[in-house]
Design an enzyme around this catalytic site. Sequence first.
Site, short mmCIF file in Angstrom:
data_model
loop_
_atom_site.label_atom_id
_atom_site.label_comp_id
_atom_site.label_asym_id
_atom_site.label_seq_id
_atom_site.Cartn_x
_atom_site.Cartn_y
_atom_site.Cartn_z
N GLU A 181 17.21 -43.22 76.99
CA GLU A 181 17.86 -44.22 76.12
C GLU A 181 18.58 -45.28 76.96
O GLU A 181 18.52 -46.47 76.68
CB GLU A 181 18.86 -43.48 75.21
CG GLU A 181 19.48 -44.30 74.12
CD GLU A 181 18.48 -44.77 73.08
OE1 GLU A 181 17.48 -44.08 72.82
OE2 GLU A 181 18.69 -45.87 72.54
N ASP A 200 14.84 -43.68 64.37
CA ASP A 200 15.12 -42.66 65.38
C ASP A 200 16.56 -42.88 65.84
O ASP A 200 17.20 -43.88 65.49
CB ASP A 200 14.15 -42.84 66.57
CG ASP A 200 14.41 -41.83 67.69
OD1 ASP A 200 14.67 -40.65 67.39
OD2 ASP A 200 14.35 -42.23 68.88
N SER A 201 17.05 -41.95 66.64
CA SER A 201 18.39 -42.13 67.21
C SER A 201 18.43 -43.32 68.16
O SER A 201 19.51 -43.83 68.47
CB SER A 201 18.77 -40.88 68.01
OG SER A 201 17.86 -40.70 69.08
N CYS A 255 10.18 -34.23 71.51
CA CYS A 255 11.20 -35.25 71.23
C CYS A 255 10.51 -36.59 71.44
O CYS A 255 9.78 -36.75 72.43
CB CYS A 255 12.38 -35.09 72.18
SG CYS A 255 13.50 -36.52 72.22
N THR A 256 10.72 -37.52 70.52
CA THR A 256 9.95 -38.77 70.60
C THR A 256 10.35 -39.65 71.78
O THR A 256 9.63 -40.60 72.11
CB THR A 256 10.07 -39.57 69.28
OG1 THR A 256 11.47 -39.78 68.98
CG2 THR A 256 9.43 -38.81 68.13
N HIS A 257 11.46 -39.34 72.42
CA HIS A 257 11.82 -40.08 73.65
C HIS A 257 10.90 -39.68 74.82
O HIS A 257 10.68 -40.49 75.72
CB HIS A 257 13.26 -39.77 74.07
CG HIS A 257 14.30 -40.56 73.32
ND1 HIS A 257 14.56 -40.36 71.99
CD2 HIS A 257 15.15 -41.55 73.73
CE1 HIS A 257 15.54 -41.20 71.62
NE2 HIS A 257 15.91 -41.92 72.65
N CYS A 311 11.83 -38.93 64.57
CA CYS A 311 12.77 -38.17 65.38
C CYS A 311 12.65 -36.70 64.98
O CYS A 311 12.85 -36.36 63.81
CB CYS A 311 14.18 -38.68 65.10
SG CYS A 311 15.46 -37.72 65.92
N ASN A 312 12.31 -35.86 65.95
CA ASN A 312 12.16 -34.42 65.66
C ASN A 312 13.49 -33.82 65.23
O ASN A 312 13.54 -32.97 64.35
CB ASN A 312 11.66 -33.69 66.91
CG ASN A 312 10.27 -34.11 67.31
OD1 ASN A 312 9.30 -33.49 66.91
ND2 ASN A 312 10.14 -35.17 68.09
N THR A 313 14.55 -34.25 65.89
CA THR A 313 15.88 -33.69 65.64
C THR A 313 16.33 -34.00 64.21
O THR A 313 16.79 -33.11 63.48
CB THR A 313 16.88 -34.25 66.66
OG1 THR A 313 16.34 -34.11 67.98
CG2 THR A 313 18.20 -33.55 66.57
N TYR A 362 21.10 -37.82 69.35
CA TYR A 362 21.23 -36.89 68.24
C TYR A 362 21.11 -35.43 68.71
O TYR A 362 21.59 -34.52 68.05
CB TYR A 362 20.07 -37.10 67.25
CG TYR A 362 20.19 -38.25 66.27
CD1 TYR A 362 21.33 -39.06 66.20
CD2 TYR A 362 19.13 -38.53 65.40
CE1 TYR A 362 21.39 -40.10 65.27
CE2 TYR A 362 19.19 -39.55 64.48
CZ TYR A 362 20.32 -40.34 64.41
OH TYR A 362 20.38 -41.37 63.49
N GLY A 363 20.42 -35.27 69.84
CA GLY A 363 19.89 -33.95 70.22
C GLY A 363 20.86 -32.81 70.43
O GLY A 363 20.47 -31.66 70.40
N1 DGL Z 1 14.10 -38.84 69.70
C1 DGL Z 1 14.74 -37.78 69.06
C2 DGL Z 1 13.82 -36.58 68.81
O1 DGL Z 1 12.66 -36.76 68.62
C3 DGL Z 1 16.14 -37.39 69.45
C4 DGL Z 1 16.64 -37.72 70.79
C5 DGL Z 1 18.15 -37.65 70.84
O2 DGL Z 1 18.76 -38.57 70.29
O3 DGL Z 1 18.68 -36.68 71.36
O4 DGL Z 1 14.27 -35.46 68.77
#
Ligand code: DGL
Length: 277
Positions: free
Chosen positions: A158, A15-16, A193-195, A79-81, A47-48
Amino acid sequence: MSSSARAAAPIGVFDSGVGGLSVLRALRAELPQENFVYLSDAAHAPYGERADEYLSARAVRVADYLVAQQGVKALVVACNTATAAAIHTLRARWPGLPIVGIEPALKPAAAASQTKVVGVMATRSTLQSAKFKVLLDKLQGQAQFVLQACDGLAAAIENGDADTAQTLCARYVQAMGGFGHADGQMDHLVLGCTHYPLVESLLRNLVGPHTTLLEAGPPVSQQTRRVLAQAGLLLPPGVAGAVRLLSTGSTAELGGNAQRWLGLNGVVIRAQTETGG
Ligand code: DGL
């Protein structure tokens, strides 16, 4: 390499940053006997709000590192992104490697919703991606989706900045509209988003008790089990597997979060994805 030696190789998860730990938590619950290597690309987070080309290049770098340096038998893009931007590139690059991606859980939310109004929180990049548009099109007519790009939220999580996370969650939840089980209200909220599962209790307080929060960690873990079984790479149940933690950024931050969310005490190693070594 014999097939049993291959099966003993770890599953790479990336993930990011720390968000993928919510997926790792689900993976370890589903597949406790497996070994995992978790890589946080914190030096390049978040990453988003990045462009697709950047995300694709990062995903390839990180995956190259996990395959070549860590010898992973499979890859979970937690990570979805990154999934939206790069899963097709990764699959084309390693056709023989089982690769599992993650997407916001719109499908199960639409199926389970009574009010047929579903909230979706995700990064701007995920919501703008072609992959997400295809998903939305497929579900047209099944529910109304209220989409919210949550700029800054993954970064606050984060950085462990609880005050900013609280402010942003409140702002975004309010902007989306009414949550609950009355007509016209959102009875499901997709954490795209996994966060975001890492601030589930904040979100729960804001949306109240009558909205189901949906994360994709558990279905991704079940999919990982299926894909490994098909490839003959699933380890039989037995001793608990090991977890190796790697970060391109702050090792202390990942270590603290892994301790906090998963009770893991391992040392975090610095990953040199730039040199491939
Ligand atoms: N955790 C990531 C996701 O699922 C990206 C979060 C990020 O880095 O912006 O999209």
